[in-house]
Design a protein around this motif. Structure first.
Motif, short mmCIF file in Angstrom:
data_model
loop_
_atom_site.label_atom_id
_atom_site.label_comp_id
_atom_site.label_asym_id
_atom_site.label_seq_id
_atom_site.Cartn_x
_atom_site.Cartn_y
_atom_site.Cartn_z
N HIS A 1 47.96 42.76 51.88
CA HIS A 1 47.95 43.79 50.83
C HIS A 1 46.90 43.52 49.76
N ASP A 2 45.96 42.64 50.10
CA ASP A 2 44.83 42.38 49.20
C ASP A 2 45.29 41.94 47.81
N ILE A 3 46.26 41.04 47.78
CA ILE A 3 46.75 40.47 46.52
C ILE A 3 45.99 39.17 46.28
N GLN B 1 37.72 43.62 38.17
CA GLN B 1 36.56 44.26 37.57
C GLN B 1 35.28 43.88 38.33
N TYR B 2 35.21 42.61 38.71
CA TYR B 2 34.04 42.12 39.44
C TYR B 2 33.92 42.82 40.79
N ARG B 3 35.05 43.02 41.48
CA ARG B 3 35.01 43.64 42.80
C ARG B 3 34.61 45.11 42.70
N PRO C 1 34.01 35.85 38.00
CA PRO C 1 34.79 35.03 37.07
C PRO C 1 35.21 33.70 37.71
N VAL C 2 35.40 32.72 36.87
CA VAL C 2 35.81 31.38 37.32
C VAL C 2 37.08 30.97 36.55
N LEU C 3 38.09 30.49 37.30
CA LEU C 3 39.34 30.03 36.68
C LEU C 3 39.22 28.57 36.31
N ALA C 4 39.73 28.22 35.14
CA ALA C 4 39.67 26.83 34.68
C ALA C 4 40.43 25.92 35.63
#
Length: 377
Positions: free
Chosen positions: A309-311, A353-355, A362-365
């Protein structure tokens, strides 16, 4: 199996269900000595309280019956009327004592074991007609106890009677010189106090009898270990059935959880051993809600559903374990994890938003702020 059960030693205390069943069958603990004591003490006390009125009433009854006119003696109808009046007057004079005895006869049996009405107790049973069972009861410990109590009653009551007679000997002899009505009153007083004193002797026997009856009743209702197990199976269900029910309940919960997973906003993984699915609906809840979690195989199924489901799937071992062990299904995450989960949701929003629009990915800490008291190895 039946022989084993019958020969097994009854070491277990009777269960509440066994006691309730025995009560339904009329098998409750009783003490004959308590009943006898209650009736004797109540009767002697009633004799002392109402004795004066009884004497006056009986004296009037005697005068009414022994002072007759010649015409009344020869009149059959008058004699029948006389008998009717005498019977009613005699009944009224004895009614107070009979009333007290009736109350004592009702309250005495229910003083130990309570009130119990059961027709099963009076139904005929083949075991009661068995002569061998009767002989066993005649020479059993209960019969010996009854014999000992009977002997004790005779000895105690006889000793008290002799003491009372010796103490009142002069008063008893003096009654012969008194007029009829005073003699009747003195006789009643001596008789009432003597019966009351002898009845109080039953208190000692009753004090010994009540614990014996309770212990004997409990001993009779004791159960074998196998009987207790069988009763637990009948009451709570067999262990294999209960286990099957738990399995079905678990499967239903897992299926419901998997059906709700498409609604998740993000799945946080360990990355392989744990997986938790979070949903946050702004305005509907104050904090993100965990709508799915699983370990090992279930964690794999959660990841598969998320991919279908593209989660977004976020790998954060510390946060995944913290949510897994500190949050129940369909509950909000702990307050201590708000900041870390907020960063994850912000990352998911930026990723969407990026897609759609492109730009910088974006990069996650790497080190999300998970408090030490919520971390789990």
């Amino acid at each position: 199996m039946a022989e084993q059960d019958s020969s097994a030693e009854k070491t277990q205390e009777p269960t509440s269900k066994r006691l309730e069943k025995a009560k339904e069958e009329g098998d409750t603990v009783r003490s004959r000595e308590l009943n006898t004591m209650a009736i004797l003490i109540a009767g002697s006390a009633a004799l002392l309280m109402f004795g004066g009125l009884m004497i006056q009433s009986l004296a009037g009854l005697m005068a009414h019956n022994f002072v007759l006119e010649r015409e009344q003696v020869l009149d059959t109808a008058a004699m029948l009327s006389h008998l009717n009046v005498s019977a009613m007057q005699g009944l009224r004079s004895l009614l107070p004592v009979f009333g007290v005895l009736l109350v004592a006869a009702v309250l005495g049996p229910i003083g130990l074991g309570g009130w119990n009405m059961s027709m099963k107790a009076v139904m005929p049973k083949a075991s009661r007609m068995n002569p061998f069972s009767g002989l066993k009861r005649m020479f059993g410990p209960k019969a010996l106890m009854e014999l000992a109590k009977a002997a004790a009653k005779v000895v105690v009551v006889a000793a008290i009677a002799l003491v009372i007679m010796a103490f009142n000997w002069e008063r008893i002899l003096g009654i012969m010189a008194e007029p009829l009505l005073p003699a009747m009153g003195h006789s009643l007083i001596i008789l009432g106090w003597s019966v009351l004193a002898m009845s109080c002797a039953m208190i000692l026997i009753t004090i010994v009898d009540i614990p014996f009856q309770i212990q004997s009743h409990t001993q009779k209702l004791r159960m074998t270990f196998q009987e207790v197990k069988d009763e637990m199976k009948d009451t709570d269900g067999k262990p294999e059935v209960k286990q099957r029910i738990r399995q079905l309940q678990y499967q239903m919960t897992q299926n419901r959880m998997l059906s709700n997973l498409p609604k998740a906003d993000v799945v946080v993984t360990n990355p392989q051993h744990y997986a938790v699915a979070l949903k946050y609906q702004q305005g509907a809840s104050t904090a993100p809600v965990m709508i799915g979690k699983g370990a090992d195989f279930m964690a794999l199924r959660i990841r598969e559903v998320a991919k279908e489901h593209d989660i977004p799937i976020v790998e954060s071992p510390t946060l995944a374990r913290a949510i897994y062990y500190n949050t129940d299904l369909d509950e909000e995450i702990p307050e201590g994890l708000y900041k870390a989960v907020a960063q994850v949701l912000a990352y998911v929003f930026q990723l969407r938003q990026y897609r759609h629009k492109g730009g910088r990915r974006p990069v996650l800490a790497d080190n999300l702020p998970v408090p030490e008291d919520l971390q789990h190895d």
